[in-house]
Design an enzyme around this catalytic site. Sequence first.
Site, PDB file in Angstrom:
ATOM      1  N   ARG A  15       7.862   8.512  -5.185  1.00 21.43           N
ATOM      2  CA  ARG A  15       7.641   7.825  -3.901  1.00 21.43           C
ATOM      3  C   ARG A  15       8.669   8.323  -2.863  1.00 21.43           C
ATOM      4  O   ARG A  15       8.336   9.057  -1.945  1.00 21.43           O
ATOM      5  CB  ARG A  15       7.724   6.299  -4.089  1.00 21.43           C
ATOM      6  CG  ARG A  15       7.132   5.494  -2.929  1.00 21.43           C
ATOM      7  CD  ARG A  15       8.040   5.384  -1.729  1.00 21.43           C
ATOM      8  NE  ARG A  15       9.305   4.721  -2.041  1.00 21.43           N
ATOM      9  CZ  ARG A  15      10.332   4.689  -1.207  1.00 21.43           C
ATOM     10  NH1 ARG A  15      10.259   5.267  -0.027  1.00 21.43           N
ATOM     11  NH2 ARG A  15      11.454   4.094  -1.552  1.00 21.43           N
ATOM     12  N   CYS A 240      14.179   9.719   3.716  1.00 17.36           N
ATOM     13  CA  CYS A 240      13.267   8.959   4.565  1.00 17.36           C
ATOM     14  C   CYS A 240      12.933   9.804   5.779  1.00 17.36           C
ATOM     15  O   CYS A 240      13.829  10.244   6.500  1.00 17.36           O
ATOM     16  CB  CYS A 240      13.927   7.646   5.003  1.00 17.36           C
ATOM     17  SG  CYS A 240      12.930   6.728   6.185  1.00 17.36           S
ATOM     18  N   ASN A 249      17.959  10.798  -3.240  1.00 18.96           N
ATOM     19  CA  ASN A 249      18.522   9.664  -3.981  1.00 18.96           C
ATOM     20  C   ASN A 249      19.515  10.176  -5.017  1.00 18.96           C
ATOM     21  O   ASN A 249      19.542  11.362  -5.328  1.00 18.96           O
ATOM     22  CB  ASN A 249      17.398   8.946  -4.749  1.00 18.96           C
ATOM     23  CG  ASN A 249      16.384   8.321  -3.839  1.00 18.96           C
ATOM     24  OD1 ASN A 249      15.338   8.896  -3.591  1.00 18.96           O
ATOM     25  ND2 ASN A 249      16.682   7.155  -3.333  1.00 18.96           N
TER      26      ASN A 249
HETATM   27  N1  COA Z   1      -2.201   1.252   4.230  1.00 20.79           N
HETATM   28  C1  COA Z   1      -3.119   2.046   4.825  1.00 20.79           C
HETATM   29  N2  COA Z   1      -3.377   2.023   6.124  1.00 20.79           N
HETATM   30  C2  COA Z   1      -2.664   1.159   6.872  1.00 20.79           C
HETATM   31  C3  COA Z   1      -1.714   0.315   6.328  1.00 20.79           C
HETATM   32  C4  COA Z   1      -1.481   0.388   4.943  1.00 20.79           C
HETATM   33  N3  COA Z   1      -0.550  -0.374   4.341  1.00 20.79           N
HETATM   34  N4  COA Z   1      -1.179  -0.425   7.311  1.00 20.79           N
HETATM   35  C5  COA Z   1      -1.802  -0.067   8.441  1.00 20.79           C
HETATM   36  N5  COA Z   1      -2.703   0.898   8.179  1.00 20.79           N
HETATM   37  C6  COA Z   1      -3.578   1.575   9.123  1.00 20.79           C
HETATM   38  C7  COA Z   1      -4.347   0.623  10.013  1.00 20.79           C
HETATM   39  O1  COA Z   1      -5.498   0.186   9.368  1.00 20.79           O
HETATM   40  C8  COA Z   1      -4.634   1.485  11.206  1.00 20.79           C
HETATM   41  O2  COA Z   1      -5.655   2.387  10.884  1.00 20.79           O
HETATM   42  P1  COA Z   1      -6.669   2.942  12.026  1.00 20.79           P
HETATM   43  O3  COA Z   1      -5.809   3.719  12.984  1.00 20.79           O
HETATM   44  O4  COA Z   1      -7.601   3.801  11.257  1.00 20.79           O
HETATM   45  O5  COA Z   1      -7.267   1.715  12.628  1.00 20.79           O
HETATM   46  C9  COA Z   1      -3.367   2.317  11.334  1.00 20.79           C
HETATM   47  O6  COA Z   1      -2.786   2.332  10.009  1.00 20.79           O
HETATM   48  C10 COA Z   1      -2.390   1.750  12.297  1.00 20.79           C
HETATM   49  O7  COA Z   1      -2.157   0.389  11.995  1.00 20.79           O
HETATM   50  P2  COA Z   1      -1.101  -0.514  12.747  1.00 20.79           P
HETATM   51  O8  COA Z   1      -1.109  -1.869  12.115  1.00 20.79           O
HETATM   52  O9  COA Z   1      -1.297  -0.420  14.220  1.00 20.79           O
HETATM   53  O10 COA Z   1       0.232   0.160  12.296  1.00 20.79           O
HETATM   54  P3  COA Z   1       1.241   1.135  13.049  1.00 20.79           P
HETATM   55  O11 COA Z   1       0.594   2.360  13.533  1.00 20.79           O
HETATM   56  O12 COA Z   1       2.080   0.334  13.957  1.00 20.79           O
HETATM   57  O13 COA Z   1       2.119   1.535  11.744  1.00 20.79           O
HETATM   58  C11 COA Z   1       2.865   0.948   9.547  1.00 20.79           C
HETATM   59  C12 COA Z   1       2.781   0.549  10.982  1.00 20.79           C
HETATM   60  C13 COA Z   1       3.797  -0.017   8.867  1.00 20.79           C
HETATM   61  C14 COA Z   1       1.477   0.867   8.918  1.00 20.79           C
HETATM   62  C15 COA Z   1       3.361   2.416   9.451  1.00 20.79           C
HETATM   63  O14 COA Z   1       4.462   2.591  10.284  1.00 20.79           O
HETATM   64  C16 COA Z   1       3.744   2.796   8.035  1.00 20.79           C
HETATM   65  O15 COA Z   1       2.896   2.848   7.162  1.00 20.79           O
HETATM   66  N6  COA Z   1       5.020   3.100   7.793  1.00 20.79           N
HETATM   67  C17 COA Z   1       5.484   3.436   6.489  1.00 20.79           C
HETATM   68  C18 COA Z   1       6.778   4.137   6.611  1.00 20.79           C
HETATM   69  C19 COA Z   1       7.324   4.580   5.280  1.00 20.79           C
HETATM   70  O16 COA Z   1       6.663   4.547   4.260  1.00 20.79           O
HETATM   71  N7  COA Z   1       8.575   5.018   5.329  1.00 20.79           N
HETATM   72  C20 COA Z   1       9.258   5.524   4.200  1.00 20.79           C
HETATM   73  C21 COA Z   1       9.591   4.529   3.173  1.00 20.79           C
HETATM   74  S1  COA Z   1      10.960   3.499   3.556  1.00 20.79           S
HETATM   75 ZN    ZN Z   2      15.416   5.548  -0.230  1.00 20.80          ZN
END
Ligand code: COA
Ligand code: ZN
Length: 316
Positions: A15, A240, A249
């Site tokens: 991950r 990240c 890590n």
């Molecule tokens: N799984 C799959 N798709 C997801 C989702 C999830 N958990 N959460 C949101 N989405 C999708 C929405 O359905 C939407 O899809 P669409 O554009 O096809 O309609 C799109 O993502 C945007 O959704 P929104 O709620 O507006 O989110 P955002 O664009 O503000 O993004 C997160 C927020 C949290 C979803 C995004 O920033 C993210 O996934 N970040 C993860 C970061 C990460 O893993 N970092 C490293 C680990 S610490």
């Molecule tokens: Zn980490």
Amino acid sequence: MKLPRRVTICEVGTRDGFQIEPAFIPTDQKIETVNRLAAAGIPRIEVTSFVSPKAIPQLRDAAEVMAAITRRPGTIYSALVPNDKGAVRAVDARVDEIHTVVSASESHNLANVNMTIAESLTKLAAVAEVARRTSVPVVSGISCSFGCPFEGDVPVAHLESVVGRLVDMGARGIGLADTTGMANPAQVGRVLERLVPRFPGIEWTLHTHDTRAMAIPNILAAMEHGVTHFDASIGGLGGCPFAPGASGNVCSEDLIHCLHAMGVETGVDLDALIETSRRVQAIVGRGLPGQLVKAGKWDRRYPLPDGVRERIPARS
Ligand code: COA
Ligand code: ZN
């Protein structure tokens, strides 16, 4: 030193590590890596994350990976989620445990998940509801617990209030993450001294990055304070994409080697893990930061140079 008899390692390489690889790692190679880690006796594996595929394209095959891994009895397979949409996907994929993410720093939380901390906590309450309904335990990770690459210091009072909210939501465990390797051992001790007595019954995990070579010293400090759960990643993969300067890590095999050398049990077959690390190097197509793969275990011995054996004085 105060050392526990046994510690539990959670492998996060597939991950935290695979999420930042530039080239897409084929799904079958992700599955193979998870299966090898489990076969080596790693008790907990954070397999993938159920996040937006736009944010982390590398892990867009999370459901396929979860569906195809061989479930080893006793191994706990988890995945990271930022919101309830992720929690529903994770539960559908039959995770044994949900890991959540929120940052203790507003800037990093916005950069990472596009939400303020308060907005994230609202989403995580919805995650907790999904988890309760489906009886899946939650371990809540807190990024930048010991410092933020944008803001610098993270006040411990602030960290404590985030922990308190997550505990109130029913988290079984709390993961304190040093996302960009800013923590030092004295600080880890101070933070744990304050938090651990205030939240009885919580299982604490330390999630380290070795950005500044302080990961194992920080883990030793945490063990002194009774922590027995540590995240680590095979070969020292990790980072990240939304935290500048984040690097790998703590390396799983290096950490487990250190623990075994001190007599602390992990239940992991270190030789099998070293083989897995070599295989992961081949998968990502480059050498990894882990030292053990290069140096061999502490009991590695070399042949004497010519003419030396005859000249070693007899022991009296
Ligand atoms: N799984 C799959 N798709 C997801 C989702 C999830 N958990 N959460 C949101 N989405 C999708 C929405 O359905 C939407 O899809 P669409 O554009 O096809 O309609 C799109 O993502 C945007 O959704 P929104 O709620 O507006 O989110 P955002 O664009 O503000 O993004 C997160 C927020 C949290 C979803 C995004 O920033 C993210 O996934 N970040 C993860 C970061 C990460 O893993 N970092 C490293 C680990 S610490
Ligand atoms: Zn980490």
